[in-house]
Design an enzyme around this catalytic site. Structure first.
Site, PDB file in Angstrom:
ATOM      1  N   ALA A   1      26.212-119.809  -7.604  1.00  0.00           N
ATOM      2  CA  ALA A   1      25.246-121.125  -7.238  1.00  0.00           C
ATOM      3  C   ALA A   1      24.064-120.576  -6.596  1.00  0.00           C
ATOM      4  CB  ALA A   1      26.140-121.810  -6.487  1.00  0.00           C
TER       5      ALA A   1
ATOM      6  N   ARG B   1      22.038-109.682   5.142  1.00  0.00           N
ATOM      7  CA  ARG B   1      21.641-109.068   6.690  1.00  0.00           C
ATOM      8  C   ARG B   1      21.094-110.216   7.578  1.00  0.00           C
ATOM      9  NH1 ARG B   1      20.492-102.939   8.247  1.00  0.00           N
ATOM     10  NH2 ARG B   1      21.184-103.117  10.383  1.00  0.00           N
TER      11      ARG B   1
ATOM     12  N   GLN C   1      37.272-108.201  -4.748  1.00  0.00           N
ATOM     13  CA  GLN C   1      36.881-108.237  -5.976  1.00  0.00           C
ATOM     14  C   GLN C   1      37.183-106.791  -6.858  1.00  0.00           C
ATOM     15  OE1 GLN C   1      32.778-109.329  -6.138  1.00  0.00           O
ATOM     16  NE2 GLN C   1      33.172-111.434  -5.101  1.00  0.00           N
TER      17      GLN C   1
ATOM     18  N   ASN D   1      23.497-106.724  -2.260  1.00  0.00           N
ATOM     19  CA  ASN D   1      22.899-105.776  -1.489  1.00  0.00           C
ATOM     20  C   ASN D   1      24.182-105.430  -0.146  1.00  0.00           C
ATOM     21  OD1 ASN D   1      20.723-104.534  -2.691  1.00  0.00           O
ATOM     22  ND2 ASN D   1      19.496-106.132  -1.967  1.00  0.00           N
TER      23      ASN D   1
ATOM     24  N   HIS E   1      19.136 -98.037  -3.493  1.00  0.00           N
ATOM     25  CA  HIS E   1      18.299 -99.307  -3.474  1.00  0.00           C
ATOM     26  C   HIS E   1      18.146 -99.808  -2.142  1.00  0.00           C
ATOM     27  CE1 HIS E   1      16.900-102.949  -4.678  1.00  0.00           C
ATOM     28  NE2 HIS E   1      17.689-103.698  -4.133  1.00  0.00           N
TER      29      HIS E   1
END
Length: 329
Positions: free
Chosen positions: A14, A93, A113, A132, A188
Site C-alpha cells: 500500500a 529511520r 518473512q 532499507n 546501499h
C-alpha cells in the site's frame, strides 16, 4: 504465452513504491510480455484496506497478464507458493532513532518473512529486498530461510546503478543507452562506491571519457550516493517511482539475463570475491544468465577504488555484527 501464472508477492504493497510497482508488474514489465502473474499483496493490518483499494484498481485496469490479486496481512499465507518476492515494506529511520533500534525494528519484519519464505515459497523462489537497510535486511531474511539457497536472496542496488548511469550520461552529453559496465560496490547507503573506471562509453573507459578525477571524487560519487536525500529535499518525499523502476529492472535482468557485453549491479551473498567477506550481502558487478547472477571476476582495482570498497564493506560487516548481537542472525 505460458499458461501457469507466476506468483509474485509484494510487501508494503500500500506504500508509494508498491503503488508505483504493482501496475508495472501486472502489465508484464517484471517478467516479460508472455508471462501471466498472480499478485499477492502483503500489508500490516492497518494498511490492508488501502492495499485492497489498490487491488480494485488493478482489477479495473484489466491487464491481460494479470491472473488475480489477493491481499494478506499474514506472511505465511502471502508467501505460500510464491515464485518472486519483492520485500518493499520496512521500518524507516525516524528522527533520533539509533542504528541499533532501526536494525532491531527491521529484524522484527524480515525474520518472520524469511521464515515464511522458507516454509512455504515455491522451490524456484527469488527474493529482492528493497526496504532499507536493504543489504542487512536481506541478510536477516536469508539467515531465517536455511532451506532456500542463499543466492536466491538479493538486495537492490540497481537504483544506485541507474543513478550512476544517468549522472555519467548527463556529464558526457550522451544517451544513457551508450553507458555500459557501471558498477556499484558495497552497501546501499552513503558509503556505496559508484565505479566508472571499468565503465565503457563509446570505446573509452568512463573515467577517461570524463577526464576529471576531481569531478569523479567530489561530485559524481557523492551525488549518486546521496541522491535519495536530494530527492527528499526537492520532492518532499522519498524516491518511489525510480525505486520501483529499478526493482523491475533488477528482477527482469535476473530472470532474462544481462545484454551481451554489459553487466549490472546487484547486492548478492559474497563468495569472497574482491576481498569481501563470505556471506555478506554486498553489491558487485554481476552478469545474469539462466536465472542466476554471477560476479564479474578479474577487474583491477586501483588504490582509490580499493579504499572506497573497503569502507563500504566495513559498514556492512558492522551491520552484520550489530544484528548478530541483537540475536537476529
Amino acid at each position: 504465452m505460458s499458461s501457469t501464472p507466476v506468483n509474485v508477492t509484494v510487501t508494503g504493497a500500500a506504500g508509494q513504491i508498491g503503488y508505483a510497482l504493482l501496475f508495472r508488474i501486472a502489465s508484464g514489465q517484471l517478467l516479460g510480455a508472455d508471462t501471466p502473474v498472480r499478485l499477492r499483496l502483503l500489508e500490516i493490518p492497518q494498511a490492508v484496506r488501502a492495499a485492497e483499494g489498490t487491488a480494485l484498481e488493478l482489477e479495473d485496469s484489466a491487464f491481460p497478464l494479470l491472473a488475480g490479486v489477493d491481499v494478506f496481512d499474514d506472511a505465511k499465507r502471502a508467501f505460500e507458493g510464491t515464485n518472486v518476492a519483492l520485500l518493499v515494506g520496512a521500518r524507516p529511520r525516524t528522527k533520533g532513532m539509533e542504528r541499533g533500534d532501526l536494525l532491531s525494528a527491521n529484524g522484527g519484519i524480515f525474520k518472520p518473512q524469511g521464515e515464511a519464505i522458507n516454509s512455504g515459497a515455491a522451490e524456484d523462489i527469488r527474493v529482492l529486498v528493497v526496504g532499507n537497510p536493504a543489504n542487512t535486511n536481506a541478510l536477516i531474511a536469508q539467515t531465517h530461510a536455511p532451506d532456500v539457497p542463499a543466492e536466491r536472496f538479493t538486495a537492490m542496488t540497481r537504483l544506485d546503478h541507474n543513478r550512476a548511469i544517468a549522472q555519467l550520461a548527463k556529464k558526457l552529453g550522451v544517451p544513457s543507452a551508450e553507458i555500459r559496465k557501471i558498477t556499484i560496490w558495497g552497501n546501499h547507503s552513503a558509503t556505496q562506491y559508484p565505479d566508472i573506471f571499468h565503465a565503457q562509453v563509446g570505446g573509452r573507459s568512463g573515467a577517461e571519457a570524463v577526464g576529471d578525477q576531481k569531478w569523479i571524487a567530489e561530485e559524481f560519487i557523492p551525488r549518486v550516493a546521496k541522491r535519495g536525500a536530494e530527492i527528499i529535499e526537492v520532492r518532499g518525499a522519498s524516491s518511489a517511482a525510480s525505486a520501483a523502476s529499478a526493482a523491475i529492472d533488477h528482477v527482469y535482468t535476473w530472470v532474462n539475463g544481462t545484454p551481451e557485453g554489459d553487466w549490472t549491479s546487484a547486492a548478492i551473498p559474497s563468495d569472497g570475491s574482491y576481498g569481501v567477506p563470505e556471506g555478506l550481502i554486498s553489491s558487485f558487478p554481476v552478469t545474469a544468465a539462466g536465472g542466476k547472477f554471477e560476479i564479474v571476476q578479474g577487474l583491477e582495482l586501483d588504490a582509490f577504488s580499493r579504499e572506497k570498497i573497503d569502507a563500504s564493506v566495513r559498514e556492512l560487516a558492522e551491520e552484520r555484527e550489530a544484528v548478530r548481537a541483537l540475536g537476529l542472525i
